[in-house]
Design a protein around this motif. Structure first.
Motif, PDB file in Angstrom:
ATOM      1  N   ILE A 228       0.853  -1.197   0.000  1.00 38.11           N
ATOM      2  CA  ILE A 228       0.000   0.000   0.000  1.00 38.11           C
ATOM      3  C   ILE A 228       0.884   1.240   0.000  1.00 38.11           C
ATOM      4  O   ILE A 228       1.791   1.352   0.823  1.00 38.11           O
ATOM      5  CB  ILE A 228      -0.913   0.012   1.248  1.00 38.11           C
ATOM      6  CG1 ILE A 228      -1.922  -1.132   1.169  1.00 38.11           C
ATOM      7  CG2 ILE A 228      -1.626   1.342   1.371  1.00 38.11           C
ATOM      8  CD1 ILE A 228      -2.842  -1.192   2.353  1.00 38.11           C
ATOM      9  N   PRO A 229       0.639   2.183  -0.899  1.00 37.58           N
ATOM     10  CA  PRO A 229       1.459   3.396  -0.933  1.00 37.58           C
ATOM     11  C   PRO A 229       1.342   4.179   0.378  1.00 37.58           C
ATOM     12  O   PRO A 229       0.239   4.391   0.869  1.00 37.58           O
ATOM     13  CB  PRO A 229       0.863   4.209  -2.090  1.00 37.58           C
ATOM     14  CG  PRO A 229       0.015   3.263  -2.855  1.00 37.58           C
ATOM     15  CD  PRO A 229      -0.380   2.169  -1.941  1.00 37.58           C
ATOM     16  N   GLU A 230       2.498   4.579   0.917  1.00 37.71           N
ATOM     17  CA  GLU A 230       2.537   5.320   2.180  1.00 37.71           C
ATOM     18  C   GLU A 230       1.685   6.587   2.117  1.00 37.71           C
ATOM     19  O   GLU A 230       1.045   6.964   3.086  1.00 37.71           O
ATOM     20  CB  GLU A 230       3.989   5.714   2.499  1.00 37.71           C
ATOM     21  CG  GLU A 230       4.860   4.576   2.985  1.00 37.71           C
ATOM     22  CD  GLU A 230       4.627   4.256   4.454  1.00 37.71           C
ATOM     23  OE1 GLU A 230       4.353   5.200   5.225  1.00 37.71           O
ATOM     24  OE2 GLU A 230       4.708   3.070   4.820  1.00 37.71           O
ATOM     25  N   ALA A 235      -1.917  10.782   3.949  1.00 35.29           N
ATOM     26  CA  ALA A 235      -2.982  11.739   3.624  1.00 35.29           C
ATOM     27  C   ALA A 235      -4.148  11.572   4.578  1.00 35.29           C
ATOM     28  O   ALA A 235      -4.733  12.553   5.060  1.00 35.29           O
ATOM     29  CB  ALA A 235      -3.454  11.533   2.178  1.00 35.29           C
ATOM     30  N   ALA A 236      -4.481  10.311   4.878  1.00 34.58           N
ATOM     31  CA  ALA A 236      -5.596  10.056   5.786  1.00 34.58           C
ATOM     32  C   ALA A 236      -5.280  10.572   7.182  1.00 34.58           C
ATOM     33  O   ALA A 236      -6.144  11.136   7.859  1.00 34.58           O
ATOM     34  CB  ALA A 236      -5.899   8.559   5.819  1.00 34.58           C
ATOM     35  N   ILE A 250      -9.117   2.923   4.303  1.00 34.72           N
ATOM     36  CA  ILE A 250      -7.960   3.153   3.431  1.00 34.72           C
ATOM     37  C   ILE A 250      -7.251   1.848   3.079  1.00 34.72           C
ATOM     38  O   ILE A 250      -6.991   1.551   1.911  1.00 34.72           O
ATOM     39  CB  ILE A 250      -6.935   4.117   4.100  1.00 34.72           C
ATOM     40  CG1 ILE A 250      -7.624   5.385   4.582  1.00 34.72           C
ATOM     41  CG2 ILE A 250      -5.781   4.412   3.158  1.00 34.72           C
ATOM     42  CD1 ILE A 250      -8.118   6.296   3.483  1.00 34.72           C
ATOM     43  N   MET A 251      -6.940   1.028   4.113  1.00 27.47           N
ATOM     44  CA  MET A 251      -6.134  -0.163   3.853  1.00 27.47           C
ATOM     45  C   MET A 251      -6.952  -1.290   3.220  1.00 27.47           C
ATOM     46  O   MET A 251      -6.568  -1.846   2.195  1.00 27.47           O
ATOM     47  CB  MET A 251      -5.485  -0.630   5.160  1.00 27.47           C
ATOM     48  CG  MET A 251      -4.424   0.331   5.667  1.00 27.47           C
ATOM     49  SD  MET A 251      -4.034   0.071   7.395  1.00 27.47           S
ATOM     50  CE  MET A 251      -2.613  -0.948   7.260  1.00 27.47           C
TER      51      MET A 251
END
Lengths: 337, 387
Positions: A228-230, A235-236, A250-251
């Protein structure tokens, strides 16, 4: 004993040597049959073409032969046998299917299989995901993961012995040596014969498979989580999301595809569950599942190939949607190459 | 104290909770295996009288013993005294409590003088020595019966392993399992690697169809193959006059059942090798056979290792294929089959079951820990990429 080991090693060496010899000789043979010489360009290029036409099949030959004899032919033969009687000699039409439809044991097995399918993939995937998220955050996470993953190396039979010991019941006033009954007794409950409690015993058997398979789900999902892109998480965080929201919103959506893969892989495994039921209860106390019922009919009273073929076909039908999905997925990938 | 509190504050309560919950899960996952491992080295009498989680503390059991007969009494002044040791020769243990009624074996502490009434007293010490005295002569023929709560120190032994390896046939089954697993692992590797190379780097009609076939065959339940193959094996056996259940039969079966996954895993890997290497070798005039043996095979080592571990774990742990294609006689039964049979015949004998189970799981667990890297890589290639 020693001689048996030596002959097994001999087989390995001879087998590898024979395989290598086959590929080498067939390649050489191809060059002899279709010679390429400089004298005649036309013949040479024709023979080169012929060689490249035949060579793939020489490389594929042994593999295709094994697949044909051990997987493709049996699938067709099982289908045909399902229309024949117990000896496989007389055509009986749909009688075996009719039997399955009305048989109480068959219905029980279907019910239990559905129960397994409803519980095990979901629990394994959920636990696997939770453990993956937790272990990714601590420095000794890899050690923890490797220990939780370890049961995957243990056979279903070995795992069944391990868990049968946990469920062990001692009658009367004897000391309980099974951990579960000791805990129950410690909290003032009555010890039970856990694997003989109809309906609930299914769950005690499922625990064994969950114990084995959670590690698998964890390893796959943990790799997906790392992909998963950091930035999405950062951003979250900046937007003020809490841990719970980050996890679910998100994840999880980003690894949805991997979750589906883990789920289906475990589903296929659960459909074929056999060893655990055989060693724990052998289908007694209403724990029968399809694979065990099929094995039973294969050998019961000299064996009934028609009925057990029908049961095998039910399993086959159950995996067919997953199979089609996999093939589509693979085709898309090959085209992408 | 202060520094610890500081530490906690620095780590933070949520982090501490995180560590604790992971620790709890790990313990939960390890406890079942630990139970079998500890039980396998315990003394068989202790296994049946106390839970394995008490293995390291001494266990307390109630025993009965008989004191010396009245005829052995010696007169000391006005008292008649019988003395001796409640333990027979060779028995170890410590008396914790004793009593004279079965209903209450813990009436008196060890070393305490018990007043049994009518001038009769009894002292039993921790080491088992006792003094039984009475103000008058003892009556009756036999000595008094006493009940003891005896603490036995933990006893660990390798006896269980010696017993299962020799008399229960687990030693032979171990060799049988190796005989099945090693050829079943190595033989399919070369065959599937050649097929995978053809499916990745050779152009021929029907290639896409074959790839689809292989992917489809990965999920075909083994159950679909068993009935026709059993019939086929019986026919071939009677045709050639050889037993239908043999190691050769199961080697081929395992090799074939592992083939779809092997071809799929290896093809994924081999197709991903850099195109330039293979094409430059072709330009140099190398044949496909040479390219495969000299370039592709050495480069594919990680994928080959992944598959080999899978196949080894699967063939070692398999029960179904062995039950169908191998006999149950001692010289053919594999570990899983032997363990399954012991579960039936040795139901409550946990010293035998635990030791056998541990012998069954030790090889794959060692392989797992040694080669975990490759196993994980194979799993990821097998399920994440293609599904």
């Amino acid at each position: 004993m020693a001689s048996q080991m030596i002959s097994a090693i001999g087989v390995v060496v001879a087998g590898v040597f024979a395989c290598a010899l086959y590929y080498w000789l067939s390649d050489k043979l191809l060059q002899v049959i279709f010679p390429v010489s400089d004298s005649n360009i036309q013949v040479a290029s024709r023979n080169l073409n012929r060689r490249s036409l035949v060579r793939p099949w020489l490389f594929l030959g042994p593999a295709l032969m094994l697949l044909g004899v051990y997987l493709i032919y049996p699938v067709i033969a099982t289908f045909i046998l399902s229309f024949y009687d117990r000896s496989g000699a007389n055509f009986v039409g749909l009688a075996n299917y009719r039997w399955a439809f009305y048989d109480a044991g068959f219905r029980q097995s279907i019910f239990n299989n559905l129960l397994w399918l409803a519980v095990v993939p979901a629990v394994c995937t959920f636990f696997g995901l939770v453990i993956a998220v937790l272990t990714d955050r601590i420095w000794w996470g890899n050690i923890a993961k490797s220990l939780i993953f370890m049961p995957m190396a243990i056979s279903f039979v070995g795992a069944s012995v391990i868990w049968k010991f946990i469920y062990e019941y001692r009658g009367g006033n004897e000391t309980q040596i099974g951990l579960l009954n000791a805990i129950v007794q410690f909290f003032g409950g009555d010890p039970q014969v856990w694997i003989a409690l109809p309906f609930w015993n299914n769950f005690f058997l499922m625990v064994i498979l969950i114990w084995i398979q959670t590690g698998f789900a964890m390893v796959i999902l943990s790799a997906a989580l790392r992909g998963i892109p950091e930035e999405t998480i950062e951003a979250a965080v900046i937007d003020g999301a809490n841990g719970w929201q980050i996890f679910w919103k998100i994840m999880v959506p980003q690894i949805w595809g991997t979750i589906a893969v883990v789920w289906t892989t475990i589903t296929i495994l659960v459909l074929k569950v056999f060893d655990i039921v055989l060693t724990m209860t052998n289908g007694q106390w209403d724990t029968m599942v399809l694979a065990n019922l099929m094995f039973d009919w294969m050998f019961r009273g000299g064996g009934d190939s028609g009925r057990s073929a029908v049961i095998a076909l039910v399993l086959m039908a159950a995996v067919t949607p997953i199979m089609i999905w996999n093939i589509r997925q693979a085709n898309r990938e090959t085209e992408g190459h | 104290m202060a520094s610890m509190a500081m530490g906690i504050r620095r780590v933070g309560l949520p982090r501490l909770l995180l560590h604790l919950s992971v620790l709890l899960i790990v313990i939960l996952w390890l406890v079942p295996t630990a139970g079998i491992l500890i039980t396998s080295i315990r003394d068989r009498d202790q296994i049946t009288t106390s839970g394995w989680w008490t293995a390291f503390s001494s266990s307390t059991q109630t025993q009965a013993a008989r004191l010396g007969a009245p005829s052995a009494a010696q007169q000391q002044g006005s008292n008649y005294v019988i003395s001796g040791n409640v333990f027979e020769d060779g028995v170890e243990g410590k008396v914790r409590e004793f009593g004279i009624r079965i209903a209450d074996p813990r009436e008196f502490e060890a070393g305490e003088t018990a007043d049994l009434g009518e001038g009769e007293t009894l002292v039993i010490n921790e080491d088992g020595t006792y003094i039984h005295s009475k103000t008058g002569p003892f009556d009756g023929e036999r000595g008094r019966r006493v009940y003891l709560a005896v603490a036995t120190p933990p006893v660990f032994t390798t006896e269980n392993y010696e017993s299962v390896l020799t008399s229960q046939g687990i030693g032979q089954a171990f060799v049988n399992s190796l005989t099945v697993a090693v050829p079943s692992t190595i033989i399919p590797i070369l065959i599937s690697a050649f097929a995978a190379y053809a499916l990745s780097w050779m152009e021929f009609p029907g290639r896409a169809l074959l790839i689809a076939l292989v992917v489809g065959l990965i999920v075909v339940p083994l159950q679909m193959s068993l009935i026709p193959l059993l019939r086929l094996y019986n026919e071939v056996g009677s045709l050639l006059g050889v037993p239908s259940r043999s190691f050769v039969g199961i080697w081929l079966a395992h090799a074939a059942f592992g083939m779809p996954l092997a071809i799929y895993l290896l093809r994924n890997y081999i197709a991903g090798l850099p195109k330039e290497i293979i094409e430059s070798a072709r330009v140099d005039g190398a044949s496909d056979f040479e390219i495969f043996m000299k370039i592709v095979l050495p480069l594919s080592f990680p994928a080959l290792a992944s598959f080999a571990i899978f196949q080894f774990l699967w063939t070692w742990n398999d029960l179904l294929v062995a039950m169908v294609f191998l006999g149950t006689s001692r010289d053919q039964v594999v570990l899983t089959g032997a363990l399954n049979a012991l579960l039936g015949s040795m139901g409550g004998n946990w010293e035998i079951l635990a030791a056998s189970a541990f012998i069954t799981i030790i090889v794959p667990v060692l392989v797992f820990f040694a080669l975990q890297r490759y196993l994980v890589r194979g799993l990821l290639a097998g399920s994440v990429k293609g599904g």
